[in-house]
Structure formats: structure tokens, C-alpha cells
Design a protein around this motif. Structure first.
Motif, PDB file in Angstrom:
ATOM      1  N   UNK A   1       0.812  -1.377  -0.059  1.00 47.41           N
ATOM      2  CA  UNK A   1      -0.067  -0.023  -0.053  1.00 47.41           C
ATOM      3  C   UNK A   1       0.857   1.271  -0.045  1.00 47.41           C
ATOM      4  N   UNK A   2       2.183   1.038  -0.080  1.00 41.88           N
ATOM      5  CA  UNK A   2       3.110   2.572  -0.262  1.00 41.88           C
ATOM      6  C   UNK A   2       3.230   2.973  -1.554  1.00 41.88           C
ATOM      7  N   UNK A   3       2.972   2.336  -2.658  1.00 38.48           N
ATOM      8  CA  UNK A   3       3.504   2.556  -3.948  1.00 38.48           C
ATOM      9  C   UNK A   3       2.973   4.177  -4.357  1.00 38.48           C
ATOM     10  N   UNK A   4       1.499   4.186  -4.290  1.00 38.39           N
ATOM     11  CA  UNK A   4       1.179   5.641  -4.432  1.00 38.39           C
ATOM     12  C   UNK A   4       1.829   6.825  -3.561  1.00 38.39           C
ATOM     13  N   UNK A   5       2.160   6.538  -2.502  1.00 38.41           N
ATOM     14  CA  UNK A   5       2.815   7.330  -1.703  1.00 38.41           C
ATOM     15  C   UNK A   5       4.103   7.648  -2.243  1.00 38.41           C
ATOM     16  N   UNK A   6       4.666   6.512  -2.516  1.00 41.84           N
ATOM     17  CA  UNK A   6       6.487   6.761  -3.179  1.00 41.84           C
ATOM     18  C   UNK A   6       6.377   7.416  -4.428  1.00 41.84           C
ATOM     19  N   UNK A   7       5.321   7.206  -5.262  1.00 46.86           N
ATOM     20  CA  UNK A   7       5.326   7.747  -6.571  1.00 46.86           C
ATOM     21  C   UNK A   7       5.298   9.390  -6.490  1.00 46.86           C
ATOM     22  N   UNK A   8       4.055   9.692  -5.537  1.00 46.42           N
ATOM     23  CA  UNK A   8       3.534  10.928  -5.372  1.00 46.42           C
ATOM     24  C   UNK A   8       4.840  11.790  -4.867  1.00 46.42           C
ATOM     25  N   UNK A   9       5.531  11.190  -3.944  1.00 45.39           N
ATOM     26  CA  UNK A   9       6.692  11.865  -3.341  1.00 45.39           C
ATOM     27  C   UNK A   9       7.873  12.123  -4.247  1.00 45.39           C
TER      28      UNK A   9
ATOM     29  N   UNK B   1       5.026  -2.640 -12.693  1.00 47.08           N
ATOM     30  CA  UNK B   1       4.456  -1.911 -11.566  1.00 47.08           C
ATOM     31  C   UNK B   1       4.227  -0.724 -11.693  1.00 47.08           C
ATOM     32  N   UNK B   2       5.205  -0.032 -12.234  1.00 44.95           N
ATOM     33  CA  UNK B   2       5.420   1.372 -12.339  1.00 44.95           C
ATOM     34  C   UNK B   2       4.212   2.096 -13.284  1.00 44.95           C
ATOM     35  N   UNK B   3       4.288   1.560 -14.405  1.00 48.46           N
ATOM     36  CA  UNK B   3       3.613   2.172 -15.490  1.00 48.46           C
ATOM     37  C   UNK B   3       1.875   1.861 -15.099  1.00 48.46           C
ATOM     38  N   UNK B   4       1.387   0.827 -14.793  1.00 47.77           N
ATOM     39  CA  UNK B   4      -0.018   0.603 -14.368  1.00 47.77           C
ATOM     40  C   UNK B   4      -0.264   1.543 -13.229  1.00 47.77           C
ATOM     41  N   UNK B   5       0.764   1.618 -12.387  1.00 42.29           N
ATOM     42  CA  UNK B   5       0.518   2.703 -11.165  1.00 42.29           C
ATOM     43  C   UNK B   5       0.201   4.180 -11.624  1.00 42.29           C
TER      44      UNK B   5
ATOM     45  N   UNK C   1      -6.982   9.035 -11.621  1.00 42.34           N
ATOM     46  CA  UNK C   1      -7.426   9.513 -10.474  1.00 42.34           C
ATOM     47  C   UNK C   1      -7.350  11.388 -10.259  1.00 42.34           C
ATOM     48  N   UNK C   2      -6.453  11.591 -11.426  1.00 38.96           N
ATOM     49  CA  UNK C   2      -6.270  13.268 -11.367  1.00 38.96           C
ATOM     50  C   UNK C   2      -5.256  13.749 -10.418  1.00 38.96           C
ATOM     51  N   UNK C   3      -4.390  12.802  -9.869  1.00 42.33           N
ATOM     52  CA  UNK C   3      -3.092  13.224  -9.178  1.00 42.33           C
ATOM     53  C   UNK C   3      -2.083  13.568  -9.594  1.00 42.33           C
TER      54      UNK C   3
ATOM     55  N   UNK D   1      -0.462  17.051  -9.886  1.00 47.94           N
ATOM     56  CA  UNK D   1      -1.432  18.254  -9.908  1.00 47.94           C
ATOM     57  C   UNK D   1      -1.717  18.734  -8.507  1.00 47.94           C
ATOM     58  N   UNK D   2      -2.692  19.630  -8.717  1.00 43.49           N
ATOM     59  CA  UNK D   2      -3.063  20.332  -6.963  1.00 43.49           C
ATOM     60  C   UNK D   2      -3.685  19.348  -6.298  1.00 43.49           C
ATOM     61  N   UNK D   3      -4.453  18.335  -6.944  1.00 44.01           N
ATOM     62  CA  UNK D   3      -5.181  17.421  -6.179  1.00 44.01           C
ATOM     63  C   UNK D   3      -4.281  16.322  -5.811  1.00 44.01           C
ATOM     64  N   UNK D   4      -3.189  16.239  -6.587  1.00 42.04           N
ATOM     65  CA  UNK D   4      -1.943  15.232  -6.241  1.00 42.04           C
ATOM     66  C   UNK D   4      -1.246  15.811  -4.937  1.00 42.04           C
ATOM     67  N   UNK D   5      -1.001  16.985  -4.979  1.00 37.09           N
ATOM     68  CA  UNK D   5      -0.426  17.540  -3.763  1.00 37.09           C
ATOM     69  C   UNK D   5      -1.198  17.505  -2.757  1.00 37.09           C
ATOM     70  N   UNK D   6      -2.418  17.465  -2.717  1.00 34.56           N
ATOM     71  CA  UNK D   6      -3.304  17.203  -1.478  1.00 34.56           C
ATOM     72  C   UNK D   6      -3.333  16.031  -1.084  1.00 34.56           C
ATOM     73  N   UNK D   7      -3.327  14.932  -2.088  1.00 36.40           N
ATOM     74  CA  UNK D   7      -3.342  13.561  -1.868  1.00 36.40           C
ATOM     75  C   UNK D   7      -1.938  13.097  -1.241  1.00 36.40           C
ATOM     76  N   UNK D   8      -1.011  13.676  -1.537  1.00 38.84           N
ATOM     77  CA  UNK D   8       0.364  13.330  -1.051  1.00 38.84           C
ATOM     78  C   UNK D   8       0.203  13.674   0.357  1.00 38.84           C
TER      79      UNK D   8
END
Length: 118
Positions: free
Chosen positions: A7-15, A45-49, A56-58, A79-86
Motif C-alpha cells: 500500500x505504499x506505492x502511491x505515496x512513493x510515486x507522489x513523493x 508495476x510502475x506504469x500501471x500505477x 485519479x487526477x493526481x 496536480x494540485x489534487x495530487x499535492x493534496x493526496x500526497x
């Protein structure tokens, strides 16, 4: 165990995108290098994520010329939504980490106590 599967992949990519836009293989290298090799992120794993995060608009992407004169590269940015998600995911991670630290410290303290014989 690959920590990215828990469950940390999204966090790692956004970061990885918080400071600058990056193309796919640069994101992969950044995550793997910054984790000291703990994360073994691969293209499969990277490209599907990344696609999921775009949907998701992030993050958003566009094609840019390669700085080395090769084929154009798809560059991703938050995106701005991505910064909020991060921000939200960071808070969730800190809460989880705090709870796990409390459990581990408690377990460590109890394991250090002398055991009573029955």
C-alpha cells in the motif's frame, strides 16, 4: 516482502514527483535509489500505477523531447489534487508509523522485563 505491495506505492510515486516533473524511468530510479534498494520497483508495476494516478487526477503527463536527443519522453507531474493526496497520504503514513512504533516499543519493553517462572 516487497514493501511497495503493502500500500505504499502511491505515496512513493507522489513523493518522487513532489519536487520536479520526471519521466517514467527517472521515477523508477529515484524511488529505488532513495529507498536504498529496499523498494525493487519495476516497469511492470510502475506504469500501471502511473496510469491509475493519472486517472485519479493526481498526476498529469505530456510528451517532451529527450534531453539526450532520443525519442520524446512522457513526463509526469503532480496536480494540485495530487499535492493534496500526497499530504493526506503522508498524514496516514505518520499515523500508521506512530501506531506501529508504539506497538514495537511496548513489545521491546515487555521483552526486556525479567520473566517470572510459573
Amino acid at each position: 516482502m516487497n514493501p511497495l505491495k503493502s500500500g505504499t506505492l502511491d505515496l512513493a510515486l507522489l513523493a518522487a514527483l513532489q519536487d520536479q516533473p520526471r519521466y517514467g524511468l527517472d521515477i523508477l530510479k529515484h524511488v529505488n535509489d532513495r529507498s536504498g534498494g529496499l523498494f525493487d520497483l519495476r516497469e511492470g508495476s510502475l506504469y500501471p500505477a502511473l496510469h491509475r494516478l493519472v486517472k485519479a487526477g493526481w498526476i498529469e503527463s505530456d510528451w517532451q523531447p529527450s534531453d539526450r536527443g532520443g525519442a520524446p519522453r512522457k513526463v509526469y507531474r503532480l496536480t494540485e489534487d495530487g499535492r493534496e493526496a500526497l499530504h493526506t497520504k503522508r498524514q496516514e503514513w505518520q499515523t500508521l508509523r506512530g501506531a506501529l512504533d508504539a506497538l514495537l516499543i511496548r513489545a521491546l519493553l515487555f521483552s526486556a522485563l525479567p520473566r517470572r517462572s510459573a
